[in-house]
Design a protein around this motif. Structure first.
Motif, short mmCIF file in Angstrom:
data_model
loop_
_atom_site.label_atom_id
_atom_site.label_comp_id
_atom_site.label_asym_id
_atom_site.label_seq_id
_atom_site.Cartn_x
_atom_site.Cartn_y
_atom_site.Cartn_z
N LEU A 160 1.00 -1.27 0.00
CA LEU A 160 0.04 -0.01 0.00
C LEU A 160 0.89 1.20 0.02
O LEU A 160 0.61 2.21 -0.81
N LEU A 161 1.77 1.28 0.89
CA LEU A 161 2.72 2.26 0.83
C LEU A 161 3.88 2.64 -0.52
O LEU A 161 3.84 3.73 -0.94
N ILE A 162 3.98 1.45 -1.13
CA ILE A 162 4.70 1.69 -2.28
C ILE A 162 3.54 2.12 -3.49
O ILE A 162 3.99 3.00 -4.34
N SER A 163 2.49 1.47 -3.40
CA SER A 163 1.42 2.00 -4.53
C SER A 163 1.14 3.48 -4.24
O SER A 163 0.89 4.23 -5.26
N LEU A 164 1.08 4.08 -2.91
CA LEU A 164 0.81 5.53 -2.77
C LEU A 164 1.84 6.24 -3.04
O LEU A 164 1.68 7.31 -3.97
N ILE A 165 3.26 5.79 -2.87
CA ILE A 165 4.23 6.71 -3.55
C ILE A 165 4.16 6.78 -5.05
O ILE A 165 4.43 7.61 -5.66
N LEU B 98 1.62 9.00 -5.94
CA LEU B 98 2.16 10.48 -6.10
C LEU B 98 3.15 10.98 -6.94
O LEU B 98 3.07 12.17 -7.44
N VAL B 99 4.09 10.06 -7.34
CA VAL B 99 5.12 10.37 -8.12
C VAL B 99 4.29 10.56 -9.81
O VAL B 99 4.87 11.53 -10.39
N ARG B 100 3.40 9.95 -10.04
CA ARG B 100 3.03 9.87 -11.19
C ARG B 100 1.82 11.15 -11.39
O ARG B 100 1.95 12.02 -12.39
N ARG B 101 1.46 11.50 -10.27
CA ARG B 101 0.28 12.63 -10.21
C ARG B 101 1.17 13.94 -10.13
O ARG B 101 0.71 14.83 -10.93
N LEU B 102 2.26 13.97 -9.68
CA LEU B 102 3.11 15.37 -9.36
C LEU B 102 3.99 15.33 -10.68
O LEU B 102 4.57 16.45 -10.87
N GLY B 103 4.37 14.36 -11.22
CA GLY B 103 5.17 14.41 -12.55
C GLY B 103 4.64 14.65 -13.69
O GLY B 103 3.87 14.92 -14.33
#
Length: 75
Positions: free
Chosen positions: A62-67, A70-75
């Motif tokens: 879950l933590l890795i999926s969230l990271i 976030l990277v895809r959303r911000l990048g």
């Protein structure tokens, strides 16, 4: 695309190194609960030991999926 991937891998590597140093230098007591969560299966008998950290692995996933999200959303 390759420079962006290189930066991402560098940041992930640095993050893992910082986390490893934190745990190695004594901060691991903060994570002592990890691996002992309800739902982690532990069977110990004479001559036999089985440990299946189901809930701990789900939490890591879950933590890795969230990271990644976030990277895809911000990048």
């Amino acid at each position: 695309m390759a420079p962006q991937l290189g930066k991402l891998l560098l940041l992930l590597g640095l993050g893992l190194a910082v986390l490893g140093a934190f745990i190695w230098l004594g901060g691991g007591s903060l994570l002592s609960w990890f691996g002992r969560l309800p739902g982690d299966i532990r069977v110990e008998r004479p001559g036999f030991r089985l440990y299946v950290p189901l809930v701990s692995i789900l939490l890591v996933s879950l933590l890795i999926s969230l990271i990644i999200w976030l990277v895809r959303r911000l990048g």
